[in-house]
Design a protein around this motif. Structure first.
Motif, PDB file in Angstrom:
ATOM      1  N   LYS A 208       0.874  -1.184  -0.201  1.00  0.00           N
ATOM      2  CA  LYS A 208      -0.056  -0.072  -0.033  1.00  0.00           C
ATOM      3  C   LYS A 208       0.887   1.149  -0.122  1.00  0.00           C
ATOM      4  O   LYS A 208       0.566   2.265  -0.652  1.00  0.00           O
ATOM      5  N   GLY A 209       1.760   1.312   0.765  1.00  0.00           N
ATOM      6  CA  GLY A 209       2.392   2.429   0.793  1.00  0.00           C
ATOM      7  C   GLY A 209       3.357   2.636  -0.297  1.00  0.00           C
ATOM      8  O   GLY A 209       3.659   3.808  -0.935  1.00  0.00           O
ATOM      9  N   GLU A 210       3.754   1.714  -1.019  1.00  0.00           N
ATOM     10  CA  GLU A 210       4.545   1.881  -2.183  1.00  0.00           C
ATOM     11  C   GLU A 210       3.852   2.358  -3.301  1.00  0.00           C
ATOM     12  O   GLU A 210       4.306   3.204  -4.129  1.00  0.00           O
ATOM     13  N   LYS A 213       2.958   6.153  -2.900  1.00  0.00           N
ATOM     14  CA  LYS A 213       4.054   6.946  -3.046  1.00  0.00           C
ATOM     15  C   LYS A 213       4.456   7.009  -4.567  1.00  0.00           C
ATOM     16  O   LYS A 213       4.772   8.022  -4.967  1.00  0.00           O
TER      17      LYS A 213
END
Length: 217
Positions: A208-210, A213
């Motif tokens: 999710k974070g990647e 970003k």
């Protein structure tokens, strides 16, 4: 904000975090693949129980191995062709595939089963040689159906549209065919979507974070 599908390999490859996640999941999948033959040989040697299955008892048995693996490999080919140009979707699919195999190893450990009495052996020329390399055929890798789960996972991984519909139809076809072959209990097929959903959710948490970003850049 860029959409997930608009991000190309050069765009995401510049991010060390993406390269790290991709390298990690590929390494873990290779490590798992190296251990699976030994694990499935142990599963096959272990005694299990036979489950009552009214649907299988009512279904006549037929050998549909050729049709089964034609559907499986054509579906995998479609899924891979769609995912390869979409690196973020591919990354999530790989994590989900790893999670799915780990969940399946756990369920096989927790629920030892004997194959259905009228089983007709599924003949897969690729997997039989690479993954199930054992003195005897592997027939006890039952709960849950890995073939059904893999196609459903691909359906979730590709973008919405006709390709997802084709893969969903392939999933239903495979779930039906393995029952016609009596290669799985009905419970194995019905449980597969539950574990696919769990693996897909977990993979979303990992990447999710990647995704955020890369999409925000």
């Amino acid at each position: 904000m860029l959409s997930v599908d608009s991000l190309t390999w050069p765009a995401v490859w510049r991010r060390p975090a993406f390269r790290g996640q991709l390298g990690a999941v590929v390494a873990l999948l290779l490590l798992l693949a190296s251990q699976l033959p030994r694990y499935f040989a142990w599963v096959q040697a272990r005694p299990g129980r036979i489950l009552p299955d009214p649907l299988l008892a009512a279904l006549p048995t037929h050998d549909v191995s050729g049709l089964t693996f034609a559907v499986i490999y054509l579906s995998i080919g479609l899924g891979v062709a769609v995912l390869l140009p979409r690196p973020l979707r591919l990354l999530r699919a790989l994590w989900a595939y790893l999670g799915l195999h780990l969940l399946r190893c756990l369920t096989l450990y927790l629920l030892p089963l004997e194959p259905p009495p009228d089983l007709v052996l599924l003949r897969d020329p690729l997997v039989d040689q690479l993954i199930y390399a054992a003195p005897a055929p592997i027939t006890k890798d039952l709960f849950f159906s890995g073939h059904t789960a893999t196609l459903l996972l691909l359906a979730l991984a590709v973008p919405a549209g006709w390709r997802r519909q084709v893969l969903l139809a392939g999933t239903v076809a495979i779930g039906t065919l393995v029952l016609v072959q009596h290669a799985h209990y009905t419970y194995d097929v019905l449980a597969a979507p539950l574990f696919v959903g769990l693996a897909w959710w977990l993979s979303g948490e990992i990447v999710k974070g990647e995704i955020v970003k890369c999409s925000d850049r």
